[in-house]
Design an enzyme around this catalytic site. Structure first.
Site, PDB file in Angstrom:
ATOM      1  N   ALA A 359      -6.443 -14.066   0.164  1.00  0.00           N
ATOM      2  CA  ALA A 359      -6.185 -15.010   1.382  1.00  0.00           C
ATOM      3  C   ALA A 359      -6.888 -16.420   1.039  1.00  0.00           C
ATOM      4  O   ALA A 359      -7.941 -16.319   0.385  1.00  0.00           O
ATOM      5  CB  ALA A 359      -6.390 -14.413   2.811  1.00  0.00           C
ATOM      6  N   MET A 360      -6.717 -17.498   1.640  1.00  0.00           N
ATOM      7  CA  MET A 360      -7.226 -18.848   1.487  1.00  0.00           C
ATOM      8  C   MET A 360      -7.409 -19.590   2.796  1.00  0.00           C
ATOM      9  O   MET A 360      -6.486 -19.738   3.250  1.00  0.00           O
ATOM     10  CB  MET A 360      -6.629 -19.515   0.268  1.00  0.00           C
ATOM     11  CG  MET A 360      -7.554 -20.769   0.043  1.00  0.00           C
ATOM     12  SD  MET A 360      -9.092 -20.748  -0.561  1.00  0.00           S
ATOM     13  CE  MET A 360      -9.699 -22.201   0.082  1.00  0.00           C
ATOM     14  N   GLU A 361      -8.430 -20.112   2.979  1.00  0.00           N
ATOM     15  CA  GLU A 361      -8.776 -20.538   4.470  1.00  0.00           C
ATOM     16  C   GLU A 361      -8.808 -21.918   4.696  1.00  0.00           C
ATOM     17  O   GLU A 361      -8.958 -22.469   5.476  1.00  0.00           O
ATOM     18  CB  GLU A 361     -10.187 -20.469   4.653  1.00  0.00           C
ATOM     19  CG  GLU A 361     -11.377 -21.396   3.803  1.00  0.00           C
ATOM     20  CD  GLU A 361     -11.831 -20.729   2.655  1.00  0.00           C
ATOM     21  OE1 GLU A 361     -11.278 -19.522   2.231  1.00  0.00           O
ATOM     22  OE2 GLU A 361     -12.845 -21.039   2.016  1.00  0.00           O
ATOM     23  N   ASN A 362      -7.504 -22.658   4.051  1.00  0.00           N
ATOM     24  CA  ASN A 362      -7.251 -23.915   4.140  1.00  0.00           C
ATOM     25  C   ASN A 362      -7.069 -24.273   5.579  1.00  0.00           C
ATOM     26  O   ASN A 362      -6.626 -23.526   6.375  1.00  0.00           O
ATOM     27  CB  ASN A 362      -5.866 -24.092   3.530  1.00  0.00           C
ATOM     28  CG  ASN A 362      -5.618 -23.688   2.154  1.00  0.00           C
ATOM     29  OD1 ASN A 362      -6.218 -23.778   1.348  1.00  0.00           O
ATOM     30  ND2 ASN A 362      -4.728 -22.702   2.259  1.00  0.00           N
ATOM     31  N   HIS A 394     -12.323 -13.015   8.595  1.00  0.00           N
ATOM     32  CA  HIS A 394     -13.198 -13.712   7.560  1.00  0.00           C
ATOM     33  C   HIS A 394     -12.738 -15.377   7.216  1.00  0.00           C
ATOM     34  O   HIS A 394     -13.222 -16.258   7.384  1.00  0.00           O
ATOM     35  CB  HIS A 394     -13.094 -13.309   6.082  1.00  0.00           C
ATOM     36  CG  HIS A 394     -13.846 -13.742   4.846  1.00  0.00           C
ATOM     37  ND1 HIS A 394     -14.941 -13.312   4.396  1.00  0.00           N
ATOM     38  CD2 HIS A 394     -13.392 -14.779   4.255  1.00  0.00           C
ATOM     39  CE1 HIS A 394     -15.188 -14.097   3.440  1.00  0.00           C
ATOM     40  NE2 HIS A 394     -14.494 -14.817   3.345  1.00  0.00           N
ATOM     41  N   GLU A 395     -11.339 -15.339   7.226  1.00  0.00           N
ATOM     42  CA  GLU A 395     -10.647 -16.564   7.035  1.00  0.00           C
ATOM     43  C   GLU A 395     -10.985 -17.657   8.288  1.00  0.00           C
ATOM     44  O   GLU A 395     -11.372 -18.821   8.039  1.00  0.00           O
ATOM     45  CB  GLU A 395      -9.285 -16.653   6.480  1.00  0.00           C
ATOM     46  CG  GLU A 395      -8.962 -15.757   5.455  1.00  0.00           C
ATOM     47  CD  GLU A 395      -9.702 -16.351   4.281  1.00  0.00           C
ATOM     48  OE1 GLU A 395      -9.953 -17.104   4.103  1.00  0.00           O
ATOM     49  OE2 GLU A 395      -9.902 -15.168   3.530  1.00  0.00           O
ATOM     50  N   GLU A 417     -19.469 -18.317   1.975  1.00  0.00           N
ATOM     51  CA  GLU A 417     -19.018 -16.951   1.612  1.00  0.00           C
ATOM     52  C   GLU A 417     -19.702 -15.871   2.482  1.00  0.00           C
ATOM     53  O   GLU A 417     -19.202 -14.941   2.904  1.00  0.00           O
ATOM     54  CB  GLU A 417     -18.704 -16.422   0.120  1.00  0.00           C
ATOM     55  CG  GLU A 417     -17.487 -17.355  -0.365  1.00  0.00           C
ATOM     56  CD  GLU A 417     -16.170 -17.456   0.489  1.00  0.00           C
ATOM     57  OE1 GLU A 417     -15.690 -16.562   1.344  1.00  0.00           O
ATOM     58  OE2 GLU A 417     -15.350 -18.336   0.046  1.00  0.00           O
TER      59      GLU A 417
END
Ligand SMILES: *[C@@H]1O[C@H](CO)[C@@H](O)[C@H](O)[C@H]1NC(C)=O
Ligand SMILES: *[C@@H]1O[C@H](CO)[C@@H](O)[C@H](O)[C@H]1NC(C)=O
Ligand SMILES: *[C@@H]1O[C@H](CO)[C@@H](O)[C@H](O)[C@H]1NC(C)=O
Ligand SMILES: [Zn+2]
Length: 971
Positions: A359-362, A394-395, A417
């Site tokens: 996943a990526m938090e953009n 988390h994201e 992080e």
């Protein structure tokens, strides 16, 4: 991005002999090493230019220009679908070819802070032209005399100017550019899926192919999409326009402001301006307009719209419902916890068929692998729900810590992080209290950090910024240290100042640095302020210098082992390293919380570097035991004099409940690791597992299994393995029987997730050590499924383990059935379980076939290649095959995560021959993450060789002795 979420914890426990944290930790690394895909080949390293190009002497952009706003126009020519019309009966209709080109232009507005004759930006793989520099104050263009691309790792694009830019002046730079959509999960890349996948007929129909353009830019890939000041503290506002095909839909960080049709083929979408943010958070996707979403119901109390996008089948079947609902709850939790509203009006969560990492938090457009967003009730394991909740937590934490407040530079990545990891413990616990996973998650992180940080080649949580400059060095920061050690060290600080003060400090820090950038001292300062406001705590604690307390933990690598001698009361610290021949003078301020069975009081002492502590406190006057590091709030191990160890182990066998649960597990973990470092005898470690026959809690069992895993890796190719298996089988028998009625009925303990973990662990341990009723159970359940014509009555929680054990015990038919099910299943978590189970066979020729399948993206998606090979390597029968295979196919297989592959494939290495092979492999130019993984593996192999030499005989003897007494008891 999430560190340890390359895998489901549930599946991890169940898989092979491996455990939660070891798989977690390794897959974690996965995430990071995606960037060096094509370029990482066996070629000599690029030579740095030795000439004297005026600035920059290094990799960092000069700070003479300060970006403020980007206006970006991108035309993505990709077709999201290509329908062949007329079935070829009309030759006049030509089907268009897919096109990977994108074109664009950008205007970046910036202020000049220091007079300069050139503009430096980052740009890579882009064809850049037509620069126009405007002096906005004078409304006059400045001539550009040169446009130069640096052919090195700096990725600099330099514009040489005819006139200087003056300090204080406002300017803009227009550039036009074009590039290509990537095919390997980096920058702006292509993802594919098949529409109507539930309809098996359509799988081979090219008209069912769908294409997505998606971005994944962390840490340094924004420069591959548009030329930019690609450093995290060079924040700006982004105004994006996407030109895309009529049949597609574009999503961006911000909500769309306007959407207009251009002609039959094209439309454009203009997005609202983003908040001021870092380039790595920029994101957009172009999906087919059939790609749809689940919207969280908007009530009066919810300002923020949450939309979860996925393939239409998944949305129709309700698979995005859980993610939408849980995101809503988590967002509320964070908003009240931080006392700061989420900064935008919407959050899109999108499930992408291809994405690396998980996943990526953009900001405003969070991307997920399907497996970490979609949940199918009744098919996905209940424990899979925990993974989804944890990843989303988390994201979402990053929307504040990371997105709103960002580390100045990548050396402080842990501020993103570590904090996001730490906060997700509390967030998940608050919104899903029945999961009861706080302690399990914390202990996972503690052990991941302990493991990696016990090697001399570890690195400080926060190294000097100048040590981290190239992209490979930046990628190397995305490891267990930044994520897990970061979280654990923050937890220690929270325990030190009190959670209330800690949270208050975080709130003040967020308010102070919103839309700005920070380094670790900023965090200390705000925790300090919160602490100062709390007079009471100050009065009772004798250290109140937060930075002084924390800096040794963040600027030095490693952690201490505290040795307590209860005969003379001596206490001292020393860095804990597996390789005890390494000298270290590191020391820390250690807060030691302890109990003893002589007093009901919980006590606390401080160890300042090596100044002596109150010795009296630790003297056992009447044969009592002492236990330190209660609930493992400190980031250190504890060793004792042999008498105290004996007393603690005796207590565990007599009445384990006098020792807190977390410490029951940690005593085992410390004993095994101290034995590895030769600080205690290996028999002490083995003795610490004797009490488990009565234990039903997850953490102690997990601790034992994880540590014995090392023994299995070292000995499963030797004569130690036989007696060891008998011992484990006997130890787990009672636990297996504890769950037997559940297991046999295809059910699980409903109200306690930690019992569900224990049940899985019991099945795994029992079956893999050959407890006959377990193996029989797995075979029967699997056979029933094979016969059943597609109705699977195995409980979703138990599937992954039962599949694996049945394939392990089975023949070609069982394997091929699993393969067929893998290929036809449309459920991501089911596919993942099967993909893992396929690696469990003991048949070499099947493992070899399976390895070959990983080279075919039609069979195994590129994003799954690394973990598939990793699973095969964990199987004793597959490890040598996998090692040969990755060396023969390195360029392809390392595209996902070379580092994880190396860690996985070399985990059994314990001979001189294997060491030589590794050293030969090191001579290839492997790229940052992988090269580092090889050095780690070399160090680990050397330690293993020594360990086996010293311990094999005594371990064999211990297991033989224990198993003979068990046999006698039975007779
Ligand atoms: C294809 O185009 C040609 C020339 O324009 C035309 O004569 C022919 O009828 C068309 N064929 C079909 C099947 O439409
Ligand atoms: C598609 O590509 C092929 C091969 O390059 C070419 O012959 C054909 O004309 C192209 N079709 C279209 C519609 O551009
Ligand atoms: C940028 O590209 C768009 C789309 O091609 C075009 O309409 C616009 O005029 C370009 N901007 C400039 C300043 O040329
Ligand atoms: Zn993250």
């Amino acid at each position: 991005m999430p560190l340890k979420f390359g895998t489901s914890k549930a599946i991890a426990i169940a898989f092979g002999v491996l455990t939660v944290s070891s798989i977690g930790g390794m897959l974690t690394m996965v995430i990071l090493f995606k960037a060096q895909t094509q370029n990482v080949t066996m070629t000599p390293p690029p030579t740095m230019p030795t000439t004297t190009l005026a600035p920059p002497p290094q990799m960092r952009l000069p700070k003479s220009l300060v970006p403020q706003k980007y206006e970006i126009v991108l035309a993505v020519q990709l077709y999201t679908k290509i329908i062949e019309e007329g079935n070829g009966s009309n030759p006049n209709i030509t089907t268009p070819n897919q096109t990977m080109i994108f074109t664009g232009n950008s205007t970046v507005h910036f202020q000049c802070a220091q007079k300069t004759m050139s503009i430096f930006l980052n740009s890579r793989n882009l064809n850049v032209s037509s620069p126009v520099v405007l002096n906005k104050g004078a409304n006059r263009n400045i001539k550009v005399s040169g446009l130069k691309h640096y052919d090195d790792e700096s990725d600099f694009l330099e514009l040489e100017l005819m006139d200087a830019l003056e300090a204080g002046g406002n300017y803009s730079l227009y550039l036009s550019f074009h590039g290509e959509v990537s095919d390997n999960l980096e920058a702006l890349y292509l993802s594919r899926y098949t529409d109507g996948i539930f309809d098996y007929e359509s799988v081979d129909d090219p008209n069912a192919d769908r294409f997505i353009a998606a971005t994944n830019l962390q840490p340094t890939d924004a420069r591959k999409v548009f030329p930019c000041f690609d450093e995290p503290d060079m924040k700006a506002v982004f105004e994006l326009t996407i030109i895309h095909r009529r049949e597609s839909r574009a999503l961006g960080n911000a909500a769309p402001r306007e959407n207009n049709i251009i002609d039959d083929e094209w439309q454009y979408t203009i997005f609202k301006p983003t908040p001021k943010m870092s380039t790595y958070l920029f994101a957009f996707t172009v999906v087919d307009d059939s790609f749809t979403f689940t919207r969280s119901p908007i009530s009066n109390t919810d300002r923020v719209e949450i939309n979860t996008y996925a393939r239409p089948e998944a949305i129709d079947a309700g698979h995005a419902d859980y993610a939408t609902e849980i995101a809503r709850k988590l967002l509320r939790f964070y908003e009240s916890q931080f006392e700061l509203k989420y900064a935008m009006e919407k959050i899109d969560q999108i499930a992408l068929p291809d994405l690396y990492p998980a996943a990526m938090e953009n900001w405003g457009l969070i991307t997920y692998q399907e497996g970490f967003l979609l949940y199918q009730e009744g098919v996905s394991s209940l424990l899979h729900k925990e993974d989804i909740a944890t990843v989303i937590a988390h994201e979402l934490a990053h929307q504040w810590f990371g997105n709103a407040v960002t580390m100045k530079w990548w050396n402080d990545l842990w501020l993103n992080e570590g904090i996001a990891t730490y906060l997700s413990y509390f967030a998940v616990d608050s919104v899903e209290p029945t999961f009861n996973i706080k302690e399990i998650s914390i202990m996972n992180d503690l052990h991941d950090a302990f493991r990696e940080d016990a090697l001399a080649s570890s690195h400080p949580l926060s190294p000097p910024p100048d040590n981290i400059t190239t992209t490979n060095e930046i990628l190397g920061m995305f490891d267990s240290i930044s994520y897990s050690k970061g979280a654990i060290v923050l937890r220690m600080l929270a325990n030190h100042v009190g959670e209330v003060v800690f949270n208050k400090g975080l709130q003040m820090y967020l308010k102070a640095f919103q839309y700005g950038s920070v380094e670790k001292d900023d965090l200390w300062e705000y925790i300090q302020m919160a602490d100062n406001q709390n007079r009471f705590a100050k009065a009772v604690r004798n250290t109140d210098d937060i930075a002084g307390f924390m800096n040794p933990w963040t600027t030095q690598s490693g952690y201490p082992v505290i040795t307590i001698n209860t005969t003379d009361g001596q206490v001292y610290q020393k860095q804990f390293l597996f390789n005890n021949s390494v000298n270290s003078s590191n020391s820390w301020t250690v807060e030691i919380e302890f109990i003893s069975n002589a007093s009901s009081q919980f006590e606390k002492v401080y160890l300042y570097n090596n100044k002596p502590v109150n010795k009296e406190a630790f003297i056992a006057k009447n044969g009592e035991w002492f236990l330190a590091n209660i609930n493992c709030t400190g980031y250190y191990r504890v060793n004792y004099n042999p008498e105290n160890w004996e007393r603690l182990l005796a207590q565990l066998q007599k009445n384990r409940h006098s020792i807190p649960l977390v410490n029951r597990g940690q005593l085992i973990d410390d004993a095994f690791n101290l034995a590895r470092a030769k600080l205690v005898n290996v028999t002490l470690a083995l003795n610490s597992t004797l009490f488990l026959t009565k234990e039903t809690e997850f953490l102690p069992w997990e601790s034992a299994v994880r540590n014995l895993e090392y023994f299995i890796l070292m000995f499963d190719r030797s004569e130690v393995y036989g007696p060891m298996q008998i011992y484990l089988r006997e130890q787990v028998r009672e636990l297996y029987n504890f769950f037997k009625t559940y297991t046999d009925d295809d059910s699980v303990p409903q109200n306690d997730h930690s019992l569900q973990y224990t049940q899985l662990l019991a099945i795994k341990l029992a079956c893999s050590n050959g407890l006959p009723e377990c193996v029989e159970m797995a075979k029967q359940k699997y056979a029933a499924w094979m016969k059943s014509n597609n109705t699977n009555s195995i409980h979703p929680n138990l599937r992954s383990e039962i599949y694996c054990q049945a394939v392990a015990a089975g023949e070609k038919e069982e394997w091929e059935f699993a393969w067929d099910m893998y290929q036809t299943s449309s459920n991501t978590s089911e596919k993942d379980q099967l993909r893992r189970a396929l690696s469990c066979t003991k048949k070499i020729w099947l493992l070899s076939r399976y390895l070959d399948y990983t080279l075919d993206p039609e069979k195994i998606r590129l994003m799954d290649v690394g973990s598939t090979i990793y699973y095969i390597a964990q199987n004793a029968a597959g490890q040598a095959l996998a090692w040969n295979f990755i060396r023969a196919n390195w360029d392809y297989v390392s595209q996902g995560d070379g580092a994880m592959l190396i860690a996985g494939v070399t985990s059994r290495f314990s001979t001189e021959f294997e060491l030589e092979e590794l050293m030969r492999f090191q001579n290839y130019n492997l790229g940052g993450g992988a090269a580092r993984a090889v050095s780690l593996a070399i160090e680990q192999t050397q330690v293993n060789i020594q360990w086996v030499k010293e311990n094999k005989d005594v371990v064999l003897q211990w297991f033989e002795q224990k198993t003979s007494s068990v046999r006698q008891k039975e007779n």
